[in-house]
Scaffold this motif. Sequence first.
Motif, PDB file in Angstrom:
ATOM      1  N   ARG A   1      72.409  41.453 -12.982  1.00 30.72           N
ATOM      2  CA  ARG A   1      71.671  41.551 -11.719  1.00 30.72           C
ATOM      3  C   ARG A   1      70.204  41.376 -12.084  1.00 30.72           C
ATOM      4  NH1 ARG A   1      69.401  45.583  -7.969  1.00 30.72           N
ATOM      5  NH2 ARG A   1      69.317  44.430  -6.006  1.00 30.72           N
ATOM      6  N   GLN A   2      69.740  40.156 -11.900  1.00 32.47           N
ATOM      7  CA  GLN A   2      68.398  39.818 -12.339  1.00 32.47           C
ATOM      8  C   GLN A   2      67.834  38.691 -11.494  1.00 32.47           C
ATOM      9  OE1 GLN A   2      68.277  38.666 -16.463  1.00 32.47           O
ATOM     10  NE2 GLN A   2      66.076  38.937 -16.601  1.00 32.47           N
ATOM     11  N   ASN A   3      66.551  38.758 -11.242  1.00 35.75           N
ATOM     12  CA  ASN A   3      65.847  37.697 -10.551  1.00 35.75           C
ATOM     13  C   ASN A   3      65.779  36.490 -11.484  1.00 35.75           C
ATOM     14  OD1 ASN A   3      63.743  35.969  -9.621  1.00 35.75           O
ATOM     15  ND2 ASN A   3      62.801  37.668  -8.520  1.00 35.75           N
ATOM     16  N   MET A   4      66.279  35.357 -11.026  1.00 34.38           N
ATOM     17  CA  MET A   4      66.335  34.159 -11.882  1.00 34.38           C
ATOM     18  C   MET A   4      64.951  33.691 -12.306  1.00 34.38           C
ATOM     19  SD  MET A   4      67.316  31.171  -9.158  1.00 34.38           S
ATOM     20  CE  MET A   4      68.330  32.178  -8.097  1.00 34.38           C
TER      21      MET A   4
ATOM     22  N   ALA B   1      75.961  34.810 -15.798  1.00 30.67           N
ATOM     23  CA  ALA B   1      75.744  34.716 -14.357  1.00 30.67           C
ATOM     24  C   ALA B   1      74.532  35.565 -13.995  1.00 30.67           C
ATOM     25  CB  ALA B   1      76.975  35.216 -13.612  1.00 30.67           C
ATOM     26  N   LEU B   2      73.579  34.962 -13.294  1.00 30.85           N
ATOM     27  CA  LEU B   2      72.414  35.703 -12.804  1.00 30.85           C
ATOM     28  C   LEU B   2      72.491  35.770 -11.281  1.00 30.85           C
ATOM     29  CD1 LEU B   2      69.463  34.248 -14.926  1.00 30.85           C
ATOM     30  CD2 LEU B   2      70.873  36.251 -15.394  1.00 30.85           C
ATOM     31  N   GLU B   3      72.556  36.968 -10.758  1.00 31.22           N
ATOM     32  CA  GLU B   3      72.597  37.177  -9.316  1.00 31.22           C
ATOM     33  C   GLU B   3      71.744  38.391  -8.991  1.00 31.22           C
ATOM     34  OE1 GLU B   3      72.623  36.863  -5.738  1.00 31.22           O
ATOM     35  OE2 GLU B   3      74.066  35.427  -6.549  1.00 31.22           O
ATOM     36  N   TYR B   4      70.832  38.238  -8.049  1.00 28.60           N
ATOM     37  CA  TYR B   4      69.939  39.342  -7.696  1.00 28.60           C
ATOM     38  C   TYR B   4      70.449  40.145  -6.497  1.00 28.60           C
ATOM     39  CZ  TYR B   4      65.711  42.004  -7.007  1.00 28.60           C
ATOM     40  OH  TYR B   4      64.814  43.039  -6.875  1.00 28.60           O
ATOM     41  N   ALA B   5      71.072  39.480  -5.547  1.00 27.10           N
ATOM     42  CA  ALA B   5      71.563  40.169  -4.349  1.00 27.10           C
ATOM     43  C   ALA B   5      72.697  41.120  -4.737  1.00 27.10           C
ATOM     44  CB  ALA B   5      72.033  39.167  -3.309  1.00 27.10           C
ATOM     45  N   ILE B   6      72.643  42.318  -4.214  1.00 26.42           N
ATOM     46  CA  ILE B   6      73.554  43.376  -4.658  1.00 26.42           C
ATOM     47  C   ILE B   6      75.024  43.101  -4.317  1.00 26.42           C
ATOM     48  CG2 ILE B   6      73.203  44.852  -2.630  1.00 26.42           C
ATOM     49  CD1 ILE B   6      73.611  46.106  -6.234  1.00 26.42           C
ATOM     50  N   LEU B   7      75.323  42.660  -3.110  1.00 28.47           N
ATOM     51  CA  LEU B   7      76.733  42.465  -2.738  1.00 28.47           C
ATOM     52  C   LEU B   7      77.406  41.363  -3.558  1.00 28.47           C
ATOM     53  CD1 LEU B   7      79.083  43.379  -0.994  1.00 28.47           C
ATOM     54  CD2 LEU B   7      78.323  41.760   0.740  1.00 28.47           C
TER      55      LEU B   7
ATOM     56  N   GLY C   1      76.308  34.254  -7.231  1.00 31.65           N
ATOM     57  CA  GLY C   1      77.273  34.757  -6.252  1.00 31.65           C
ATOM     58  C   GLY C   1      78.432  35.414  -6.973  1.00 31.65           C
ATOM     59  N   ARG C   2      79.636  34.922  -6.746  1.00 32.51           N
ATOM     60  CA  ARG C   2      80.825  35.476  -7.407  1.00 32.51           C
ATOM     61  C   ARG C   2      81.098  34.816  -8.762  1.00 32.51           C
ATOM     62  NH1 ARG C   2      85.384  34.400  -3.994  1.00 32.51           N
ATOM     63  NH2 ARG C   2      84.189  32.642  -3.279  1.00 32.51           N
TER      64      ARG C   2
ATOM     65  N   ALA D   1      81.038  39.846  -8.053  1.00 25.66           N
ATOM     66  CA  ALA D   1      81.246  39.173  -9.347  1.00 25.66           C
ATOM     67  C   ALA D   1      81.697  40.184 -10.404  1.00 25.66           C
ATOM     68  CB  ALA D   1      79.974  38.461  -9.794  1.00 25.66           C
ATOM     69  N   CYS D   2      81.067  41.348 -10.419  1.00 26.82           N
ATOM     70  CA  CYS D   2      81.462  42.391 -11.383  1.00 26.82           C
ATOM     71  C   CYS D   2      82.911  42.795 -11.183  1.00 26.82           C
ATOM     72  CB  CYS D   2      80.553  43.610 -11.254  1.00 26.82           C
ATOM     73  SG  CYS D   2      78.879  43.335 -11.869  1.00 26.82           S
ATOM     74  N   LEU D   3      83.303  42.987  -9.930  1.00 25.08           N
ATOM     75  CA  LEU D   3      84.699  43.351  -9.641  1.00 25.08           C
ATOM     76  C   LEU D   3      85.653  42.235 -10.036  1.00 25.08           C
ATOM     77  CD1 LEU D   3      84.419  45.111  -6.167  1.00 25.08           C
ATOM     78  CD2 LEU D   3      85.184  46.125  -8.328  1.00 25.08           C
ATOM     79  N   ARG D   4      85.256  41.008  -9.751  1.00 26.67           N
ATOM     80  CA  ARG D   4      86.109  39.859 -10.039  1.00 26.67           C
ATOM     81  C   ARG D   4      86.459  39.761 -11.525  1.00 26.67           C
ATOM     82  NH1 ARG D   4      85.496  33.850  -7.805  1.00 26.67           N
ATOM     83  NH2 ARG D   4      87.139  32.938  -9.054  1.00 26.67           N
ATOM     84  N   TYR D   5      85.480  40.051 -12.390  1.00 29.31           N
ATOM     85  CA  TYR D   5      85.700  39.865 -13.818  1.00 29.31           C
ATOM     86  C   TYR D   5      85.886  41.168 -14.592  1.00 29.31           C
ATOM     87  CZ  TYR D   5      84.468  35.129 -12.689  1.00 29.31           C
ATOM     88  OH  TYR D   5      84.457  33.882 -12.128  1.00 29.31           O
ATOM     89  N   ALA D   6      85.863  42.290 -13.904  1.00 32.80           N
ATOM     90  CA  ALA D   6      85.999  43.588 -14.581  1.00 32.80           C
ATOM     91  C   ALA D   6      87.328  43.733 -15.311  1.00 32.80           C
ATOM     92  CB  ALA D   6      85.828  44.722 -13.574  1.00 32.80           C
ATOM     93  N   PHE D   7      88.382  43.217 -14.751  1.00 34.57           N
ATOM     94  CA  PHE D   7      89.708  43.406 -15.329  1.00 34.57           C
ATOM     95  C   PHE D   7      90.270  42.123 -15.942  1.00 34.57           C
ATOM     96  CE2 PHE D   7      89.157  46.419 -11.815  1.00 34.57           C
ATOM     97  CZ  PHE D   7      89.174  47.585 -12.563  1.00 34.57           C
TER      98      PHE D   7
END
Length: 179
Positions: free
Chosen positions: A108-111, A82-88, A63-64, A93-99
Amino acid sequence: MTWLLYILVVIFTVSIIFLAVQFFNILFRGQAPFISTKKRILLQISKGIKIKPNEVFYELGAGRACLLGLMSKEQPQAQFVALEYAILPYLLACLRYAFSKSDIRIKRQNMFLANLNNANYIYCYLNREMMIKLEKKFTNECKPDTVIISYQFVMPHFRPYKIITASKSEKIYFYRLER
């Protein structure tokens, strides 16, 4: 005023699409819904773990990636994935840790297709069906002494070495793989 209407229509449309995809994934694919672990549970989990330098901690269906964010602040010497397959949730998560200054790797990978052989710790808040499927993967891929932490859902063929009762209806299960 019309631009505000366009924004509201876009937000509404994205929300409907997200809910439809969630419904489809839960009903037809057996995936876990996008529900974050409560902050108090994350704190209880992080208190019970002392990661050594260079150990690797995975969050599956991240998730996030809230747990990893908390853990990376407390123990920055470790590696967090972090492994997350669902796009949203992945994008959130990418936005949360980008900065941030965090070294969390978000994939973004199937666990079920990820290689977990370097994991020292794995956290999951999934559903019963997914935990049953993961048992075999953990047994085949993970090294002995890998610690698997599951919030709410047991792995029926593994015996937990520790259970934290967070409330009447909430439990955190800790498993250690043995060979």
